[in-house]
Design an enzyme around this catalytic site. Sequence first.
Site, PDB file in Angstrom:
ATOM      1  CB  SER A 255      -9.360   1.022   3.378  1.00  0.00           C
ATOM      2  OG  SER A 255     -10.756   1.163   4.105  1.00  0.00           O
ATOM      3  CE  LYS A 256      -6.067  -6.254   5.827  1.00  0.00           C
ATOM      4  NZ  LYS A 256      -4.890  -5.230   6.375  1.00  0.00           N
ATOM      5  NE  ARG A 257     -12.284   3.487   6.226  1.00  0.00           N
ATOM      6  CZ  ARG A 257     -12.968   3.823   5.791  1.00  0.00           C
ATOM      7  NH1 ARG A 257     -14.512   3.921   5.605  1.00  0.00           N
ATOM      8  NH2 ARG A 257     -12.131   4.521   4.923  1.00  0.00           N
ATOM      9  CG  HIS A 258     -14.800   0.062   2.371  1.00  0.00           C
ATOM     10  ND1 HIS A 258     -13.379   0.415   2.068  1.00  0.00           N
ATOM     11  CD2 HIS A 258     -16.359   0.872   1.935  1.00  0.00           C
ATOM     12  CE1 HIS A 258     -14.036   1.899   1.989  1.00  0.00           C
ATOM     13  NE2 HIS A 258     -15.202   2.104   2.414  1.00  0.00           N
ATOM     14  N   GLY A 259     -14.202  -4.238   4.287  1.00  0.00           N
ATOM     15  CA  GLY A 259     -14.346  -5.877   3.601  1.00  0.00           C
ATOM     16  C   GLY A 259     -12.887  -6.440   3.277  1.00  0.00           C
TER      17      GLY A 259
END
Length: 491
Positions: A255-259
Amino acid sequence: MPEKEVRTRFAPSPTGYMHVGNVHTALFAWLFARHNHGKFILRIEDTDEVRSTPDALAHIYAGLEWLGLDWDEGPDVGGPHAPYIQSERLESYQAMVRGLVEAGKAYPCFCTPEEIDERRQITLARGVPPRYDGKCKRVDPEERARLMAEGVPYAVNFMMRETGTTTVTDLIRGEVDFENALMGDFVIQKRSGYPTFHMAVVADDHAMEITHVIRADDHLTNTPRHLQLMEALGIEPPQYAHLPIILGPDRSKLSKRHGAVSMIEYKDLGYLPEAMFNFMALLGWSPGEEREVMTREDIVERFSLDACSKSAGVFDIGKAEWINGEYMQILPPEEIARRVMPYLVEAGLFEAEPTAERWAWLAKVCDIMKERAKLLKTYVTWARYFFTDDYEYEERAVEKWLKKVETADTLDALAEKYEAAAWEAEALEAATRALAEEKGVKAAEVIHPCRAAVTGTTIGPSLFHLLELLERETVVGRLRRTAGMVREGKF
Ligand code: GLU
């Protein structure tokens, strides 16, 4: 008998950006088609009238084109089964739905979404997995006819078997059994007259003669439903391969948390499409040997679903960067220059129509940077000093050299030497070493401050080759400017 032509498809819904996971699915379906000399079809699944947008469609095209995943049939190129956009095929689904209702295999459902939701909440509260409770299946035919005549809006539900199991035979996972009692009837046509994803996908895979449905794992639980629907329609099912989903390094869903999770962002970040292609192909597929940097042709040749893993692939951006760095070294400098150019132009660091001479110069820059620049974007960030005097002095360069007042004299003296030196690496090195000798210091004590002043950094490619590529005026100017700043205590 000639073997049936392999036909795979990528069937994205144009809702939002092109997630890395979508591209991964597209890539594997493409690889399978290309490996088997078959066809790869692009079909747009825009049956979500509310969420589908033209912008998202543009994103899909851009993502596929960037990676070089070309399609043989699709909305823009047409083909024998056009149209390839589901909103343009509504009548074909409606006809199928009518046929199923007439055959008693589907039925109108008059429940409002609110009613369904309310009953769902009650089931959930009881700790039972929610599924449609079949209320409208039990409505008697007269009542049904009356409601329809009154014009009460209805959806159409498909009638699933209530007992036994449905087995999905999957090319990656083997046989997976699903208990029919747990699945429940499902909607095939919404109240708006639009099909649901289930109906449209089944109808189109059949109409478009898809032989292999290659899609992400999160569709696995839909497949037993699709199989029953196909059976009711008298359709022979395609073969299935469900690809493991992609996880972030912490093993949670990417997800966006990972980049960046939108494929095209990797282009903006300066990745090469061939490196990304290579990296993505290795997510969940193993070529069975150590060598990981492979050409597109090599990957096509070796690809097989048998070598695809059942377990999720981890999206390790460090590995993507490493593979990119490998490609940056393999590609000829002229080619890197061609790829770097648009990034430089966009950043206002290079002219849009360079002369042959400027191209050749840029290729030289790329040649000396190739071991260090892992991404195309590196040229506008870290290696910006090649293109402008407006670069930052890094903290380390400041601490180590530019805060020391004696550095000012060293830089000025060096500027003087460089004014007289022949402008090529060897002569510049000799001039630099001569200054160190005159000052009675180690060569490093001149070389490092010089790099700090001229590039703002403490590391980079061979200093003298780098200086050679910058003009005398530029280098001398930067040495003097920095010397002045050191003296004025600007650091
Ligand atoms: N439109 C579906 C999705 O984007 C794909 C369905 C399929 O591949 O069968 O998830």
